[in-house]
Design a protein around this motif. Structure first.
Motif, PDB file in Angstrom:
ATOM      1  N   ASP A 185       0.855  -1.193   0.000  1.00  0.00           N
ATOM      2  CA  ASP A 185       0.000   0.000   0.000  1.00  0.00           C
ATOM      3  C   ASP A 185       0.886   1.237   0.000  1.00  0.00           C
ATOM      4  O   ASP A 185       1.937   1.247   0.644  1.00  0.00           O
ATOM      5  CB  ASP A 185      -0.819   0.061   1.299  1.00  0.00           C
ATOM      6  N   VAL A 186       0.401   2.268  -0.663  1.00  0.00           N
ATOM      7  CA  VAL A 186       1.186   3.509  -0.747  1.00  0.00           C
ATOM      8  C   VAL A 186       1.556   4.007   0.658  1.00  0.00           C
ATOM      9  O   VAL A 186       2.666   4.476   0.897  1.00  0.00           O
ATOM     10  CB  VAL A 186       0.391   4.586  -1.519  1.00  0.00           C
ATOM     11  N   SER A 187       0.624   3.864   1.604  1.00  0.00           N
ATOM     12  CA  SER A 187       0.871   4.363   2.954  1.00  0.00           C
ATOM     13  C   SER A 187       2.025   3.623   3.632  1.00  0.00           C
ATOM     14  O   SER A 187       2.648   4.146   4.559  1.00  0.00           O
ATOM     15  CB  SER A 187      -0.399   4.228   3.799  1.00  0.00           C
ATOM     16  N   ILE A 188       2.282   2.412   3.216  1.00  0.00           N
ATOM     17  CA  ILE A 188       3.322   1.590   3.852  1.00  0.00           C
ATOM     18  C   ILE A 188       4.673   1.774   3.144  1.00  0.00           C
ATOM     19  O   ILE A 188       5.733   1.547   3.718  1.00  0.00           O
ATOM     20  CB  ILE A 188       2.938   0.083   3.795  1.00  0.00           C
ATOM     21  N   GLN A 189       4.606   2.183   1.873  1.00  0.00           N
ATOM     22  CA  GLN A 189       5.832   2.245   1.071  1.00  0.00           C
ATOM     23  C   GLN A 189       6.920   3.099   1.719  1.00  0.00           C
ATOM     24  O   GLN A 189       8.079   2.693   1.804  1.00  0.00           O
ATOM     25  CB  GLN A 189       5.521   2.788  -0.332  1.00  0.00           C
ATOM     26  N   ALA A 190       6.537   4.291   2.201  1.00  0.00           N
ATOM     27  CA  ALA A 190       7.525   5.202   2.778  1.00  0.00           C
ATOM     28  C   ALA A 190       8.157   4.592   4.028  1.00  0.00           C
ATOM     29  O   ALA A 190       9.353   4.761   4.267  1.00  0.00           O
ATOM     30  CB  ALA A 190       6.877   6.538   3.123  1.00  0.00           C
ATOM     31  N   GLN A 191       7.357   3.852   4.801  1.00  0.00           N
ATOM     32  CA  GLN A 191       7.897   3.212   6.016  1.00  0.00           C
ATOM     33  C   GLN A 191       9.001   2.231   5.662  1.00  0.00           C
ATOM     34  O   GLN A 191      10.040   2.170   6.314  1.00  0.00           O
ATOM     35  CB  GLN A 191       6.796   2.430   6.732  1.00  0.00           C
ATOM     36  N   ILE A 192       8.767   1.454   4.614  1.00  0.00           N
ATOM     37  CA  ILE A 192       9.763   0.444   4.232  1.00  0.00           C
ATOM     38  C   ILE A 192      11.005   1.118   3.642  1.00  0.00           C
ATOM     39  O   ILE A 192      12.135   0.726   3.945  1.00  0.00           O
ATOM     40  CB  ILE A 192       9.144  -0.599   3.246  1.00  0.00           C
ATOM     41  N   VAL A 193      10.797   2.161   2.839  1.00  0.00           N
ATOM     42  CA  VAL A 193      11.948   2.901   2.302  1.00  0.00           C
ATOM     43  C   VAL A 193      12.771   3.499   3.452  1.00  0.00           C
ATOM     44  O   VAL A 193      13.994   3.398   3.482  1.00  0.00           O
ATOM     45  CB  VAL A 193      11.497   4.006   1.316  1.00  0.00           C
TER      46      VAL A 193
END
Ligand SMILES: Nc1ncnc2c1ncn2[C@@H]1O[C@H](COP(=O)(O)OP(=O)(O)OP(=O)(O)O)[C@@H](O)[C@H]1O
Ligand code: SF4
Ligand SMILES: [Mg+2]
Length: 336
Positions: A185-193
């Motif tokens: 999910d887009v909302s999770i992408q930044a967390q993983i990056v």
């Protein structure tokens, strides 16, 4: 002068696959680049352009058809049973796109993350291994209670964290992250990056970060390589690639990213690429991008452009830049 130490040097790397009746698919076709120690190199391009094949060949999951890969100055050999090859398999790891299919559903998180430790550190006691795994889980934002659970009990983002812990378990130097956020999910992408960035700093890791589009690699990559139909078209520092793209393909990819400012977005010219990506079994003569390039010239079908450093640390393969002379600092120094 180039002062950064290189971890991986790739020279004219080619990977062809035999398909159908005597046909050859040019998945990767003579690419040369360097990955510096401690950097994140982004690798971007449309589906099927050869990104995963590059990653897999670097990890020795595929044998190159031709060309050379050096790791810490040493040429990689094909012999998979040698001690060097075993050590290499520990030093390089992969994080996969799909956090659903890349984790064995019948294994617990503890078993998944400790698999590499069992292979590469067989003398470690069971208790040590467990402690090691728990430390890794905490490092990636999970906790000790997660160790005995199975992959289906986790969300996509959490599963990707498990995949990252698994890759880190054997203390690698180099990680190929093959579209690690594309399935999230887009909302999770930044967390993983952000997690990958944090780990890179803490563990002094070097990354090849693969993604479909330029917006996804922006925040993690120090430099970016843009790939098209088995070849790298342009490679530059991220800032420079965004602000001053030289290759028409890079310019087209950048123009497809929406700008946050609606005024700028309205005024901005979009470069629409027409036509499909050609078949890698029979790539176009000369420049591979010529069938879709808005700036194609006669020479583009006759001659393959040379991969060239046209400005310091800015490489491009395009006839628009073949005659520009790069004045390197070291040339000036030796002359002076
Ligand atoms: N094992 C294989 N056998 C035959 N062809 C293959 C194999 N692996 C990849 N290819 C082909 O090589 C080309 C490059 O594939 P690759 O998976 O590297 O692309 P990619 O850039 O990672 O694409 P995507 O963004 O969809 O993941 C494609 O045409 C693909 O069909
Ligand atoms: S070499 Fe020619 S066809 Fe290829 S990108 Fe440059 S201008 Fe376009
Ligand atoms: Mg891929």
């Amino acid at each position: 002068m180039e002062t950064r130490e290189s971890l991986i040097e790739v020279e004219k790397l080619t990977k062809h696959f035999k398909v159908g009746k005597n046909q050859v698919l040019h998945a990767v076709d003579g690419i040369s680049f360097t990955i510096h120690k401690g950097e994140a190199l982004g690798l971007v391009g449309e589906s099927g352009c050869g990104k995963s094949t590059v990653g897999r060949t670097l990890l020795q999951l595929y044998h190159p058809t031709s060309g050379e890969i050096k790791f810490e100055g040493k040429k990689l050999k094909i012999d998979h049973s040698s001690d060097d090859a075993k050590q290499y398999r520990r030093e390089v790891q992969m994080i996969f796109q799909d956090p659903y299919s890349s984790l064995n559903p019948r294994m617990t998180v503890l078993e998944i993350v400790s698999e590499g430790l069992l292979i590469h550190q067989p003398n470690m006691s069971k208790e040590e291994r467990r402690e090691n795994v728990i430390e890794l889980l905490e490092l990636v934002g999970l906790n000790r209670n997660h160790a005995n659970r199975y992959p289906h009990e986790f969300s996509g983002g959490q599963r990707q964290r498990i995949g990252i812990a698994r890759a880190l378990a054997v203390q690698p130097k180099f990680i190929v992250a093959d579209e690690p956020i594309a399935a999230l999910d887009v909302s999770i992408q930044a967390q993983i990056v952000n997690l990958l960035k944090k780990l890179q700093k803490e563990k002094e890791l070097t990354y090849l970060f693969i993604a479909h589009d330029l917006s996804m690699v922006k925040h993690i990559s120090d430099r970016i390589a843009v790939m098209y139909l088995g070849q790298i078209m342009e490679l530059a520092e991220s800032e420079e690639l965004y602000s001053q793209p030289l290759h028409p393909y890079t310019a087209a990819l950048l123009s497809a990213i929406p700008l946050p400012d609606p005024n700028l977005e309205r005024k901005r010219e979009r470069i629409i690429l027409t036509g499909d990506v050609p078949n890698p079994i029979n790539p176009p003569s000369g420049c591979r991008f010529r069938t879709r390039c808005p700036q194609a010239m006669d020479i583009c079908s006759q001659k393959e452009p040379i991969w060239k450093e046209v400005q310091p640390n800015h490489f491009v393969a395009c006839h628009l830049y073949q005659n520009s002379e790069l004045v390197k600092k070291e040339t000036l120094l030796t002359k002076g």
